[in-house]
Write a protein that holds these residues in place. Sequence first.
Motif, PDB file in Angstrom:
ATOM      1  N   SER A   3      42.243  36.169  38.167  1.00  0.00           N
ATOM      2  CA  SER A   3      42.880  35.609  39.355  1.00  0.00           C
ATOM      3  C   SER A   3      43.477  34.231  39.084  1.00  0.00           C
ATOM      4  O   SER A   3      42.743  33.247  38.972  1.00  0.00           O
ATOM      5  N   PRO A   4      44.798  34.131  38.991  1.00  0.00           N
ATOM      6  CA  PRO A   4      45.435  32.830  38.764  1.00  0.00           C
ATOM      7  C   PRO A   4      45.116  31.813  39.857  1.00  0.00           C
ATOM      8  O   PRO A   4      44.925  30.629  39.568  1.00  0.00           O
ATOM      9  N   SER A   5      45.070  32.270  41.104  1.00  0.00           N
ATOM     10  CA  SER A   5      44.791  31.343  42.206  1.00  0.00           C
ATOM     11  C   SER A   5      43.378  30.780  42.095  1.00  0.00           C
ATOM     12  O   SER A   5      43.160  29.565  42.268  1.00  0.00           O
ATOM     13  N   PHE A   6      42.417  31.659  41.807  1.00  0.00           N
ATOM     14  CA  PHE A   6      41.030  31.192  41.656  1.00  0.00           C
ATOM     15  C   PHE A   6      40.915  30.246  40.461  1.00  0.00           C
ATOM     16  O   PHE A   6      40.288  29.195  40.548  1.00  0.00           O
ATOM     17  N   ALA A   7      41.539  30.620  39.359  1.00  0.00           N
ATOM     18  CA  ALA A   7      41.480  29.797  38.142  1.00  0.00           C
ATOM     19  C   ALA A   7      42.101  28.428  38.379  1.00  0.00           C
ATOM     20  O   ALA A   7      41.600  27.407  37.882  1.00  0.00           O
ATOM     21  N   SER A   8      43.188  28.386  39.154  1.00  0.00           N
ATOM     22  CA  SER A   8      43.847  27.116  39.447  1.00  0.00           C
ATOM     23  C   SER A   8      42.960  26.219  40.293  1.00  0.00           C
ATOM     24  O   SER A   8      42.830  25.013  40.012  1.00  0.00           O
ATOM     25  N   VAL A   9      42.341  26.805  41.317  1.00  0.00           N
ATOM     26  CA  VAL A   9      41.442  26.031  42.171  1.00  0.00           C
ATOM     27  C   VAL A   9      40.221  25.561  41.374  1.00  0.00           C
ATOM     28  O   VAL A   9      39.765  24.418  41.514  1.00  0.00           O
ATOM     29  N   TYR A  10      39.721  26.431  40.516  1.00  0.00           N
ATOM     30  CA  TYR A  10      38.539  26.103  39.700  1.00  0.00           C
ATOM     31  C   TYR A  10      38.869  25.039  38.662  1.00  0.00           C
ATOM     32  O   TYR A  10      38.001  24.276  38.232  1.00  0.00           O
ATOM     33  N   GLY A  11      40.140  24.970  38.247  1.00  0.00           N
ATOM     34  CA  GLY A  11      40.552  23.972  37.266  1.00  0.00           C
ATOM     35  C   GLY A  11      40.455  24.452  35.837  1.00  0.00           C
ATOM     36  O   GLY A  11      40.408  23.650  34.896  1.00  0.00           O
ATOM     37  N   ASN A  12      40.480  25.778  35.645  1.00  0.00           N
ATOM     38  CA  ASN A  12      40.397  26.332  34.291  1.00  0.00           C
ATOM     39  C   ASN A  12      41.214  27.617  34.245  1.00  0.00           C
ATOM     40  O   ASN A  12      40.776  28.670  34.710  1.00  0.00           O
ATOM     41  N   THR A  13      42.408  27.523  33.670  1.00  0.00           N
ATOM     42  CA  THR A  13      43.291  28.694  33.593  1.00  0.00           C
ATOM     43  C   THR A  13      43.344  29.274  32.179  1.00  0.00           C
ATOM     44  O   THR A  13      44.135  30.178  31.901  1.00  0.00           O
ATOM     45  N   GLU A  14      42.530  28.758  31.274  1.00  0.00           N
ATOM     46  CA  GLU A  14      42.568  29.190  29.868  1.00  0.00           C
ATOM     47  C   GLU A  14      42.252  30.668  29.704  1.00  0.00           C
ATOM     48  O   GLU A  14      42.853  31.361  28.876  1.00  0.00           O
ATOM     49  N   LEU A  15      41.303  31.172  30.488  1.00  0.00           N
ATOM     50  CA  LEU A  15      40.845  32.549  30.286  1.00  0.00           C
ATOM     51  C   LEU A  15      41.943  33.568  30.576  1.00  0.00           C
ATOM     52  O   LEU A  15      41.941  34.671  30.004  1.00  0.00           O
ATOM     53  N   LEU A  16      42.891  33.218  31.446  1.00  0.00           N
ATOM     54  CA  LEU A  16      43.945  34.161  31.825  1.00  0.00           C
ATOM     55  C   LEU A  16      44.772  34.591  30.628  1.00  0.00           C
ATOM     56  O   LEU A  16      45.264  35.726  30.573  1.00  0.00           O
ATOM     57  N   ASP A  17      44.921  33.681  29.648  1.00  0.00           N
ATOM     58  CA  ASP A  17      45.752  33.988  28.476  1.00  0.00           C
ATOM     59  C   ASP A  17      45.062  34.896  27.470  1.00  0.00           C
ATOM     60  O   ASP A  17      45.712  35.424  26.565  1.00  0.00           O
ATOM     61  N   TYR A  18      43.759  35.082  27.617  1.00  0.00           N
ATOM     62  CA  TYR A  18      43.008  35.850  26.622  1.00  0.00           C
ATOM     63  C   TYR A  18      42.636  37.262  27.099  1.00  0.00           C
ATOM     64  O   TYR A  18      42.063  38.042  26.337  1.00  0.00           O
ATOM     65  N   PHE A  19      42.952  37.578  28.376  1.00  0.00           N
ATOM     66  CA  PHE A  19      42.592  38.892  28.924  1.00  0.00           C
ATOM     67  C   PHE A  19      43.784  39.501  29.654  1.00  0.00           C
ATOM     68  O   PHE A  19      44.665  38.782  30.157  1.00  0.00           O
ATOM     69  N   ASN A  20      43.794  40.835  29.715  1.00  0.00           N
ATOM     70  CA  ASN A  20      44.915  41.570  30.319  1.00  0.00           C
ATOM     71  C   ASN A  20      44.531  42.207  31.648  1.00  0.00           C
ATOM     72  O   ASN A  20      44.921  43.344  31.944  1.00  0.00           O
ATOM     73  N   PHE A  21      43.759  41.490  32.441  1.00  0.00           N
ATOM     74  CA  PHE A  21      43.350  42.027  33.735  1.00  0.00           C
ATOM     75  C   PHE A  21      44.410  41.715  34.795  1.00  0.00           C
ATOM     76  O   PHE A  21      45.031  40.637  34.784  1.00  0.00           O
ATOM     77  N   GLU A  22      44.598  42.674  35.703  1.00  0.00           N
ATOM     78  CA  GLU A  22      45.469  42.431  36.850  1.00  0.00           C
ATOM     79  C   GLU A  22      44.737  41.499  37.816  1.00  0.00           C
ATOM     80  O   GLU A  22      43.556  41.208  37.648  1.00  0.00           O
ATOM     81  N   THR A  23      45.452  41.082  38.873  1.00  0.00           N
ATOM     82  CA  THR A  23      44.844  40.140  39.826  1.00  0.00           C
ATOM     83  C   THR A  23      43.654  40.744  40.554  1.00  0.00           C
ATOM     84  O   THR A  23      42.797  40.014  41.062  1.00  0.00           O
ATOM     85  N   ASP A  24      43.589  42.075  40.589  1.00  0.00           N
ATOM     86  CA  ASP A  24      42.434  42.721  41.236  1.00  0.00           C
ATOM     87  C   ASP A  24      41.291  42.971  40.249  1.00  0.00           C
ATOM     88  O   ASP A  24      40.287  43.601  40.599  1.00  0.00           O
ATOM     89  N   GLY A  25      41.457  42.510  39.002  1.00  0.00           N
ATOM     90  CA  GLY A  25      40.391  42.630  38.011  1.00  0.00           C
ATOM     91  C   GLY A  25      40.413  43.920  37.236  1.00  0.00           C
ATOM     92  O   GLY A  25      39.512  44.169  36.420  1.00  0.00           O
ATOM     93  N   THR A  26      41.426  44.747  37.425  1.00  0.00           N
ATOM     94  CA  THR A  26      41.492  46.017  36.705  1.00  0.00           C
ATOM     95  C   THR A  26      42.414  45.902  35.505  1.00  0.00           C
ATOM     96  O   THR A  26      43.162  44.935  35.347  1.00  0.00           O
ATOM     97  N   VAL A  27      42.372  46.943  34.650  1.00  0.00           N
ATOM     98  CA  VAL A  27      43.254  47.020  33.492  1.00  0.00           C
ATOM     99  C   VAL A  27      44.307  48.081  33.774  1.00  0.00           C
ATOM    100  O   VAL A  27      43.976  49.189  34.230  1.00  0.00           O
TER     101      VAL A  27
END
Length: 743
Positions: A312-336
């Motif tokens: 979730s880009p929105s959650f990652a942005s609020v949390y202050g850590n967007t690094e994990l998004l670049d290492y996984f191929n999950f959709e915003t709903d958490g599925t592949v």
Amino acid sequence: MKGLPVTSTTTLSTYTSYLLVNRDMKTSLTRVANESTVSRDTAYYEENIGNVTSVDEFVNDYKLFSYAMKAYGLEDMTYAKAFMKKILESDLTDDSSFANSLTDTRYQDFAAAFNFAGETKKAQTSVQTDDLLSSYQDSFKVEEKAIQTEVDYYEKKIGSITSVDQLIGDSRLRGYVLESFGLDATYTSKSYLKQVLTSDLSDPDSVANKASSDTWRKLAASFSFNTDGSVNGTIQTADEIENRRLDYIYNASTYPSDLLFSANQTYWEKNAASVSTATELVSDKRLLSYVKTAFDLRDTIMASSVASLMSSPSFASVYGNTELLDYFNFETDGTVTTGESALSSDQITSLAKRYKTAFQEDQKAAVDDAVSNFETRIAAVNNIDDFLTTNNDYYESDDDPNNNDTYDDVTEIWNVALRAYGIDPNEVTKSKMRKILASDVDDKKSYVNSLKDDRFVNLVKAFNFSSEGETEVPLLVQSENVINGYATAYTDQKARFLTGKELTDAKDAAEKEIEYYKTQMETISTRDEFLSNSRLTNFVLEAKGIDPKSVKSEDLRKMFESDLTDPKSYVNSLSDNTFAEIVASFNFDADGNLSTEPAGTIQQRGDTLETVNRYLRQTLEEEQGNSNSGVRLALYFQRMAPSITSAYDILGDTALQEFFTTAYSMSDYFASQDVEKQASTVKKFIDLEKLQDPEYVEKLVKRFTALYDTENGTTNSAALSVLSGVNSISADTLLAVAQLSAK
């Protein structure tokens, strides 16, 4: 001259009288020691100094106090009890202490001969701490090797197993299987394990399917046993053997080892890419731990939050850590997305580098933090309860054994100690630990010895606790006070007459030797260990002003094997009492082992012997002075010469100054000069750096005695004749004549 049968018509020169005493100083001192008053006073001192427990008790015992004061040339200050109490209570390691603030070094020597402050009580010496922590650090490699050994054993044996009984009957195989599933072999019966392994998993009523934990069903599924315990083909596939290896390493590890890193990386590559959702990934605690470590996420972060950070880009942005998004191929709903995987091969490679770096940092911190914690806390331990107190600053509650929670438990210092000696914390309760640590390992009937387990004996030896649970003074071959005394003396010897850079370099070099000596003195437990180390024996000899080259190793051994209580023993027969004082400063028993009985209390055995020797020498000089003041001055100079390091030592000592002014016929004008001018004159006539050379000192004594006799009306002094070369009669001949005349 007292004690010498000289007729009233016989007049001996000062030098001849000096020779009569000094030629065989050992005999002269023995004669003094045998005088009834001296013998009685010495016996009283030796018998009672060990009973003294305080400064007040010491100064208020006139016989003890006056004996010691005379020994150190302070007899005239015996009345000044308050002043001397301040001396005795001074900390000689503090340059600003009262004793060190005085220019007269006799007061420092006197204070150094006693230890009213007592030895330092400590749970461990620095060497004990270093040894324990070294064993602690070694334990991780030992664990890693042991785990690999069990892995190799299992993989070698499992292919030859043909029945369930054969598997269960091998304790190592059985334990390996249970450990790999996180099950405790101690509480799992063989019969129950057999029922699980032979369960028909298609039968819902089988033992495995009805077990309280799904783990048992998974255990049964990992093998191919028939219900009768037989095997059709192999009992495990290669893939399942690999799974057991990865799980065993994971569950058996209590430390982030290289072996665990490799297993975790293999597990990740084998399982992470195939998950279909982020939630599925974080539901596997091993995969979740991998992600937390790679991205340095806090241990307490919720698994669901980690899943959102991966998708979730929105959650990652609020949390202050967007690094994990670049290492996984999950959709915003958490599925592949269908047809894709959770991670690409490139992402797996990139993440592996990140994980390795983070893992190695954790690996180093795991040891460093525990070691640092132990070193800090052990220094503050005053009793066993302190030792067993929980350190809340290091306690963490995370339940993941491979995300450092097992290791965090080990940061408790008692667990560090247990691990160092191969003891599982689950083996022993705190109450049992108290009983063990308060045990006397030298008592065969003590609690720790009743356990018949060397691990616990070694644990007790690593600490200094009394039977009451309090810290004690460590039992060493030399007391801390004596060691410090030798250290100071060694530095003084090495720094003599040096200035500037030479002085700085000499002190730095001396400090290295002192550090080595202090460390080794905490490890030496036998006479042979000490004597076999020439670096240590040289240090001791040099500290006492003795050239190690002048002492043969076999003679040194004979000294240390001597019975100090036997006047005829080898060391007591030597002309130089310093050797006996050296031997007495060590705490060896008759067999050359570290004695369980300390060598002294407020005064160590070596210091007591030195005090007695000083007293006898003072008495001898005093008695000689009653007949001839010149002899007393000559003997005094001869004794003090090796310790003189500056002209001011001579000018600041009335007796030494008189020796100098007499020896060089100084007029009254000398005394009226500025002190700097006087010092310059002293250095002009006396080579201070040669005052440790007996021959040079003897030359000065001859000069003094000749001039002394001249000034006092004995113009036909034999010493003066020898000095001026008027005749060729040797000093030995003069002595022989004097001895014949005295008969």
